[in-house]
Design a protein around this motif. Structure first.
Motif, short mmCIF file in Angstrom:
data_model
loop_
_atom_site.label_atom_id
_atom_site.label_comp_id
_atom_site.label_asym_id
_atom_site.label_seq_id
_atom_site.Cartn_x
_atom_site.Cartn_y
_atom_site.Cartn_z
N SER A 37 0.84 -1.20 0.00
CA SER A 37 0.00 0.00 0.00
C SER A 37 0.87 1.24 0.00
N GLN A 38 0.43 2.22 -0.80
CA GLN A 38 1.12 3.51 -0.89
C GLN A 38 0.47 4.43 0.14
N LEU A 39 1.23 4.85 1.14
CA LEU A 39 0.61 5.61 2.23
C LEU A 39 1.39 6.89 2.51
N PRO A 40 0.68 7.97 2.90
CA PRO A 40 1.40 9.15 3.40
C PRO A 40 2.25 8.71 4.60
N VAL A 41 3.40 9.36 4.78
CA VAL A 41 4.33 8.92 5.82
C VAL A 41 3.66 8.78 7.19
N ASP A 42 2.87 9.79 7.59
CA ASP A 42 2.23 9.72 8.92
C ASP A 42 1.32 8.51 9.05
N ALA A 43 0.56 8.23 7.99
CA ALA A 43 -0.36 7.09 8.03
C ALA A 43 0.43 5.79 8.08
N ALA A 44 1.54 5.73 7.37
CA ALA A 44 2.37 4.52 7.37
C ALA A 44 2.92 4.27 8.77
N LEU A 45 3.39 5.34 9.42
CA LEU A 45 3.94 5.19 10.77
C LEU A 45 2.86 4.74 11.75
N GLU A 46 1.68 5.32 11.59
CA GLU A 46 0.57 4.94 12.46
C GLU A 46 0.24 3.46 12.32
N ARG A 47 0.21 3.02 11.07
CA ARG A 47 -0.09 1.62 10.79
C ARG A 47 0.99 0.72 11.40
N LEU A 48 2.26 1.09 11.22
CA LEU A 48 3.36 0.28 11.75
C LEU A 48 3.29 0.20 13.27
N ILE A 49 3.05 1.35 13.89
CA ILE A 49 2.98 1.37 15.35
C ILE A 49 1.86 0.48 15.85
N SER A 50 0.70 0.55 15.19
CA SER A 50 -0.44 -0.23 15.69
C SER A 50 -0.16 -1.74 15.58
N VAL A 51 0.58 -2.15 14.57
CA VAL A 51 0.83 -3.58 14.39
C VAL A 51 2.06 -4.06 15.16
N CYS A 52 3.00 -3.17 15.42
CA CYS A 52 4.28 -3.58 16.01
C CYS A 52 4.35 -3.42 17.52
N ARG A 53 3.31 -2.83 18.12
CA ARG A 53 3.32 -2.72 19.59
C ARG A 53 2.88 -4.04 20.21
N PRO A 54 3.41 -4.38 21.38
CA PRO A 54 2.96 -5.60 22.05
C PRO A 54 1.47 -5.52 22.38
#
Ligand SMILES: [Zn+2]
Length: 407
Positions: free
Chosen positions: A377-394
């Motif tokens: 998926s092509q995402l604006p940087v902020d949205a990409a970071l948000e997505r990563l954080i939501s999946v990568c947090r315990p």
């Protein structure tokens, strides 16, 4: 499932060096990163359930293990004592229990402090014969996620039920289910402390707790600890072999051996009961299982590298990488090789996310995020970071019953 030893080598998670010795694995940076994430999660989970953590040394005077009953009942599995001088012999500890009993008795205790829950991820040692050692599944230096609850007799059942619930929560977060739950009872022989009424009492409370926690179990004779019966959480490896990951034990023996007591509400001195429990077992056996059960593709929250940043052409991935690092994500920037080769390499190493940044992405303030299942998926940087954080947090903790705080 595949053998964790092969995957561990391919993914550079751990290593056995003959000069260090068999059964003494080294955790390489990638394996250590995953283990650290899991340890942090477990300690946090335990804090949430009322545990206080300590550090204690992995050896103690031999005298301590005569007192605990380990040297009389368990010496075959221990390294021989090391004589420092005529008055001092030390033992690499076979368990953390006596140290935690010493934490309890570090000062006088009142009934108001009970149940006192002490936890630690600490080292213990087992003199395994060379023939039975294998990768992380059976080792001589064990890092145990251990804990001891010191409580009054009438709180034992609730504490066992609570320990079972912490376990279930940890297993779900780590992404596996035990193959079975076993009630391990004493067998014949002189391996066990000889006190039949004590065994009956301990066995009855474990049965009640298993039923209260609605856990289906099988009873097995001759599998108890020398000082009491236990609940064992059983796993199966890639070859179908069964082993014990973690346990909950009720112990009326050791508190007496260490003369533990607390002052009760009526001013009388009473003996606490010890509940020994581990949520996730040893880090070694846990990871042997996690590697196999996930085929090396750990859930993103404990993947060694969570995001691989791949800049294309003259584009720089530095800014995106720095923002990922600032958010606590484990990342790697890879510059060498063609984009296709780098993506393939990340996929072989089972990295959950790849972030591709080329001239187009830089101009648009976006990033091309590719997940392990191939979705892009092509995402604006902020949205990409948000997505990563939501999946990568315990995973969040369910919390102890009745401990919810409203703000
Ligand atoms: Zn213990």
């Amino acid at each position: 499932m595949q053998d964790h030893r092969r995957l561990g080598r391919e993914l550079e998670l751990f290593h056995s060096d003959p000069l260090v010795g068999a059964g003494l694995p080294l955790w390489l940076p990638r394996g250590a990163a995953a283990r650290r994430a899991v340890e942090d999660y477990l300690l946090d989970l335990e804090r949430c359930h009322g545990y206080q953590h300590v550090y204690s040394p992995p050896l103690a005077k031999a005298e301590m293990y005569y007192r605990s009953g380990h040297l009389p009942h368990y010496a075959d599995d221990m390294f021989p004592p090391m004589a420092l001088d005529a008055d001092n012999a030390f033992v690499l500890r076979p368990s953390l229990c006596p140290h935690h009993a010493a934490v309890f008795s570090s000062r006088g205790r009142s009934y108001r402090e009970l149940p006192l829950r002490i936890g630690e991820i600490g080292g213990q040692y087992r003199a395994e014969r060379s023939g039975v050692l294998g990768g992380l599944a059976r080792v001589r230096a064990i890092s145990l996620n251990d804990g001891h609850v010191f409580c009054a007799e009438d709180a034992v059942e609730d504490e066992i039920v609570a320990a079972l619930s912490v376990m279930k929560e940890a297993h779900a977060a780590l992404g596996f289910e035990p193959s079975s739950w076993r009630l391990s009872l004493r067998g014949g022989g002189d391996k066990y402390v000889d006190d039949p009424p004590m065994w009956d009492r301990a066995t009855a409370v474990l049965r009640r707790a298993l039923e209260a926690a609605d856990v289906p179990y099988e009873a097995a004779e001759g599998e108890a600890a020398f000082y009491g019966p236990k609940i064992d959480i059983q796993l199966r490896d890639y070859a179908g072999r069964e082993s014990t990951l973690a346990t909950v034990q009720v112990d009326y023996f050791m508190p007496g051996r260490f003369d533990l007591s607390y002052v009760d509400a009526d001013g009388a001195r009473r003996r606490p009961v010890m509940v020994h429990r581990s949520a996730a077992g040893s880090m070694e056996r846990l990871f042997a299982h996690l590697i196999e059960v996930h085929d090396g593709a750990f859930p993103a929250w404990y993947a060694p590298v969570q995001v691989e940043v791949l800049p294309v052409g003259d584009a720089s991935g530095r800014e995106f990488a720095d923002r990922c690092r600032a958010l606590g994500l484990r990342i790697e920037e890879v510059y060498a090789g063609s984009l296709a080769a780098r993506i393939r390499d990340a996929s072989v190493r089972k990295v959950p996310f790849v972030a591709v940044i080329g001239a187009n992405e830089l101009a648009a303030g976006s990033v091309s995020l590719r997940s392990r299942d191939g979705a892009v998926s092509q995402l604006p940087v902020d949205a990409a970071l948000e997505r990563l954080i939501s999946v990568c947090r315990p995973p969040k903790h369910a919390g102890a019953a009745g401990s919810s705080v409203s703000v």
